[in-house]
Design a protein around this motif. Structure first.
Motif, mmCIF file in Angstrom:
data_model
loop_
_atom_site.group_PDB
_atom_site.id
_atom_site.type_symbol
_atom_site.label_atom_id
_atom_site.label_comp_id
_atom_site.label_asym_id
_atom_site.label_seq_id
_atom_site.Cartn_x
_atom_site.Cartn_y
_atom_site.Cartn_z
ATOM 1 N N MET A 1 0.848 -1.166 0.000
ATOM 2 C CA MET A 1 0.000 0.000 0.000
ATOM 3 C C MET A 1 0.896 1.232 0.000
ATOM 4 N N GLU A 2 0.476 2.221 -0.756
ATOM 5 C CA GLU A 2 1.222 3.467 -0.724
ATOM 6 C C GLU A 2 0.284 4.655 -0.869
ATOM 7 N N ILE A 3 0.684 5.750 -0.265
ATOM 8 C CA ILE A 3 -0.066 6.998 -0.379
ATOM 9 C C ILE A 3 0.650 7.873 -1.390
ATOM 10 N N ARG A 4 -0.116 8.370 -2.358
ATOM 11 C CA ARG A 4 0.404 9.329 -3.329
ATOM 12 C C ARG A 4 -0.425 10.604 -3.207
ATOM 13 N N TYR A 14 -3.135 15.903 -11.292
ATOM 14 C CA TYR A 14 -1.832 15.257 -11.375
ATOM 15 C C TYR A 14 -1.682 14.324 -10.182
ATOM 16 N N CYS A 15 -1.314 13.096 -10.450
ATOM 17 C CA CYS A 15 -1.185 12.109 -9.379
ATOM 18 C C CYS A 15 0.274 11.695 -9.228
ATOM 19 N N GLY A 16 0.807 11.894 -8.033
ATOM 20 C CA GLY A 16 2.143 11.422 -7.736
ATOM 21 C C GLY A 16 3.251 12.423 -7.966
ATOM 22 N N PHE A 17 2.971 13.517 -8.639
ATOM 23 C CA PHE A 17 3.998 14.541 -8.802
ATOM 24 C C PHE A 17 3.345 15.917 -8.841
ATOM 25 N N LYS A 18 4.083 16.898 -8.320
ATOM 26 C CA LYS A 18 3.565 18.264 -8.287
ATOM 27 C C LYS A 18 3.979 18.966 -9.580
ATOM 28 N N PRO A 19 3.019 19.477 -10.336
ATOM 29 C CA PRO A 19 3.341 20.120 -11.610
ATOM 30 C C PRO A 19 4.023 21.468 -11.398
ATOM 31 N N ASP A 20 4.922 21.801 -12.318
ATOM 32 C CA ASP A 20 5.578 23.106 -12.296
ATOM 33 C C ASP A 20 4.760 24.098 -13.107
ATOM 34 N N GLY A 21 4.706 25.324 -12.655
ATOM 35 C CA GLY A 21 4.083 26.383 -13.417
ATOM 36 C C GLY A 21 2.571 26.335 -13.478
ATOM 37 N N VAL A 22 1.945 25.559 -12.597
ATOM 38 C CA VAL A 22 0.489 25.434 -12.577
ATOM 39 C C VAL A 22 0.015 25.746 -11.163
ATOM 40 N N GLU A 23 -1.065 26.499 -11.053
ATOM 41 C CA GLU A 23 -1.614 26.808 -9.732
ATOM 42 C C GLU A 23 -2.326 25.582 -9.165
ATOM 43 N N VAL A 24 -1.867 25.133 -8.028
ATOM 44 C CA VAL A 24 -2.482 23.985 -7.356
ATOM 45 C C VAL A 24 -3.620 24.503 -6.476
ATOM 46 N N LEU A 25 -4.827 23.993 -6.734
ATOM 47 C CA LEU A 25 -6.000 24.422 -5.970
ATOM 48 C C LEU A 25 -6.193 23.590 -4.713
ATOM 49 N N GLU A 29 -4.524 13.206 -0.365
ATOM 50 C CA GLU A 29 -3.810 11.948 -0.211
ATOM 51 C C GLU A 29 -4.691 10.829 -0.761
ATOM 52 N N VAL A 30 -4.108 10.002 -1.631
ATOM 53 C CA VAL A 30 -4.839 8.882 -2.219
ATOM 54 C C VAL A 30 -4.067 7.608 -1.891
ATOM 55 N N LEU A 31 -4.781 6.620 -1.373
ATOM 56 C CA LEU A 31 -4.190 5.337 -0.996
ATOM 57 C C LEU A 31 -4.364 4.345 -2.135
ATOM 58 N N TYR A 32 -3.265 3.704 -2.548
ATOM 59 C CA TYR A 32 -3.282 2.718 -3.626
ATOM 60 C C TYR A 32 -2.735 1.391 -3.118
ATOM 61 N N PRO A 33 -3.316 0.276 -3.580
ATOM 62 C CA PRO A 33 -2.780 -1.033 -3.211
ATOM 63 C C PRO A 33 -1.594 -1.400 -4.098
ATOM 64 N N ALA A 34 -0.869 -2.424 -3.701
ATOM 65 C CA ALA A 34 0.206 -2.970 -4.537
ATOM 66 C C ALA A 34 -0.422 -3.619 -5.773
ATOM 67 N N GLU A 35 0.372 -3.797 -6.805
ATOM 68 C CA GLU A 35 -0.127 -4.407 -8.037
ATOM 69 C C GLU A 35 -0.660 -5.809 -7.749
ATOM 70 N N GLY A 36 -1.830 -6.126 -8.313
ATOM 71 C CA GLY A 36 -2.452 -7.428 -8.105
ATOM 72 C C GLY A 36 -3.332 -7.498 -6.865
ATOM 73 N N TRP A 52 -9.525 8.049 -1.507
ATOM 74 C CA TRP A 52 -9.118 9.392 -1.115
ATOM 75 C C TRP A 52 -9.219 9.457 0.397
ATOM 76 N N LEU A 53 -8.100 9.665 1.062
ATOM 77 C CA LEU A 53 -8.101 9.744 2.520
ATOM 78 C C LEU A 53 -8.519 11.149 2.919
#
Length: 74
Positions: A1-4, A14-25, A29-36, A52-53
């Motif tokens: 399990m991981e939180i992105r 955008y999931c997992g990375f913060k975009p450059d040059g874009v206003e973040v509103l 935190e989103v919880l994802y299971p391992a593959e499978g 979504w936590l």
């Protein structure tokens, strides 16, 4: 399990990375299971692909459950 962290911007998410040059509103935190695997909420056994936590929900409220493979037809 991981939180992105998911970043919600004007017209894009955008999931997992913060975009450059874009206003973040908003950041979420989103919880994802391992593959499978899927997530299973411990309290009611509901199975989910991601969560979504929010509102005090935490990673410890979920377990990972292996996805059942469909029976093969021979």
């Amino acid at each position: 399990m991981e939180i992105r962290i998911t970043y919600i911007c004007n017209g894009a998410i955008y999931c997992g990375f913060k975009p450059d040059g874009v206003e973040v509103l908003e950041e979420r935190e989103v919880l994802y299971p391992a593959e499978g695997y899927e997530l299973e909420r411990i309290s009611d056994k509901e199975r989910l692909l991601s969560v979504w936590l929010k509102d005090g929900d935490v990673k410890e409220n979920y377990i990972e459950v292996k996805i059942d493979e469909p029976d093969s037809i021979d």
